[in-house]
Design an enzyme around this catalytic site. Sequence first.
Site, mmCIF file in Angstrom:
data_model
loop_
_atom_site.group_PDB
_atom_site.id
_atom_site.type_symbol
_atom_site.label_atom_id
_atom_site.label_comp_id
_atom_site.label_asym_id
_atom_site.label_seq_id
_atom_site.Cartn_x
_atom_site.Cartn_y
_atom_site.Cartn_z
ATOM 1 N N SER A 135 30.378 40.117 42.303
ATOM 2 C CA SER A 135 29.604 41.267 41.806
ATOM 3 C C SER A 135 29.962 41.581 40.351
ATOM 4 C CB SER A 135 29.797 42.503 42.702
ATOM 5 O OG SER A 135 31.086 43.043 42.563
ATOM 6 N N ARG A 162 50.613 23.256 44.502
ATOM 7 C CA ARG A 162 50.273 24.319 43.558
ATOM 8 C C ARG A 162 50.251 23.753 42.136
ATOM 9 N NH1 ARG A 162 50.161 29.739 42.769
ATOM 10 N NH2 ARG A 162 50.273 30.165 44.982
ATOM 11 N N ILE A 212 47.296 33.190 41.645
ATOM 12 C CA ILE A 212 48.215 33.541 40.557
ATOM 13 C C ILE A 212 48.195 32.389 39.557
ATOM 14 C CG2 ILE A 212 50.639 33.949 39.964
ATOM 15 C CD1 ILE A 212 50.861 35.344 42.725
ATOM 16 N N ASN A 229 41.457 40.525 32.817
ATOM 17 C CA ASN A 229 41.344 40.720 34.260
ATOM 18 C C ASN A 229 40.836 42.130 34.528
ATOM 19 O OD1 ASN A 229 41.743 40.146 37.062
ATOM 20 N ND2 ASN A 229 43.646 41.337 36.993
ATOM 21 N N HIS A 282 41.357 45.036 37.503
ATOM 22 C CA HIS A 282 42.154 45.355 38.688
ATOM 23 C C HIS A 282 41.621 46.653 39.289
ATOM 24 C CE1 HIS A 282 45.592 45.506 41.343
ATOM 25 N NE2 HIS A 282 45.691 46.793 41.054
HETATM 26 C C1 GRF Z 1 37.080 43.500 42.385
HETATM 27 O O1 GRF Z 1 37.412 44.638 43.114
HETATM 28 C C2 GRF Z 1 38.047 43.313 41.244
HETATM 29 O O2 GRF Z 1 38.548 44.509 40.742
HETATM 30 C C3 GRF Z 1 39.169 42.532 41.877
HETATM 31 O O3 GRF Z 1 38.548 41.675 42.801
HETATM 32 C C4 GRF Z 1 37.286 42.212 43.196
HETATM 33 C C5 GRF Z 1 36.261 41.187 42.882
HETATM 34 O O4 GRF Z 1 34.986 41.538 43.340
HETATM 35 N N1 GRF Z 1 39.946 41.840 40.867
HETATM 36 P P1 GRF Z 1 33.723 40.677 42.915
HETATM 37 O O5 GRF Z 1 33.969 39.245 43.371
HETATM 38 O O6 GRF Z 1 33.583 40.766 41.438
HETATM 39 O O7 GRF Z 1 32.574 41.297 43.641
#
Ligand code: GRF
Length: 213
Positions: free
Chosen positions: A13, A65, A92, A107, A109
């Site tokens: 998304s 890994r 990671i 990123n 979060h």
């Molecule tokens: C989101 O909540 C983002 O903050 C986290 O992983 C989720 C990814 O969702 N890092 P999407 O795949 O972008 O819908």
Amino acid sequence: MKKIVILISGRGSNLRSILQAQRLKAWEADTVQVIANRPQAHGIAVAKEFGVPVTILDHQACHSREEFDAQLLEKTQSFKPDLVVLAGFMRILSQEFVQFFQHRLMNIHPSLLPSFPGLKTHAAAIATGVKWHGATVHFVTQEMDVGPIIAQGAVPVFPDDTQPTLEQRVLQIEHSIYPQAIEWFIQGRLHIEHGNVRVEPAQQQFFQLPITP
Ligand code: GRF
């Protein structure tokens, strides 16, 4: 034209919100590749919908890994990106990867860092009883969920929230702050000083959803 590579593992998304912004706002940047570490990731279809080529690097098909990490670094480097965007990438990254793309690796979060690093942030927010929750866009450093903060978006937490209702609300703000942070990067407006990120010319780096329960 700046080149963006986006790494995903799942739903996609955020990927969609970024590709929509790129298209609508005619960024001077192009998402040249999406890399997925899971062949079933729904985000692969999202990338295809926008005509973005996809590389699948299945971590389960790698023997170790180290092998996956080496392939991921090599593959990502091969596109010569100006910016690497993690959009729900659930692996990671190796030290080498983070080092190589320092200050051009972002990123998102799903919490207002430094609160709730790691997984299951929405459940943690509900359990803790915080009244504000949200999302943070940051540059990635060696330590997880700690790098310089580019933008934060806050959402209210309501008494009857469940993990899914809160997640949906946080996603709404994610979908506006992530494209915004990327746009600033593309415009060369992000400056890191003593580990803090400033936007120049100055612009508000905090956002919030309207409070309507
Ligand atoms: C989101 O909540 C983002 O903050 C986290 O992983 C989720 C990814 O969702 N890092 P999407 O795949 O972008 O819908």
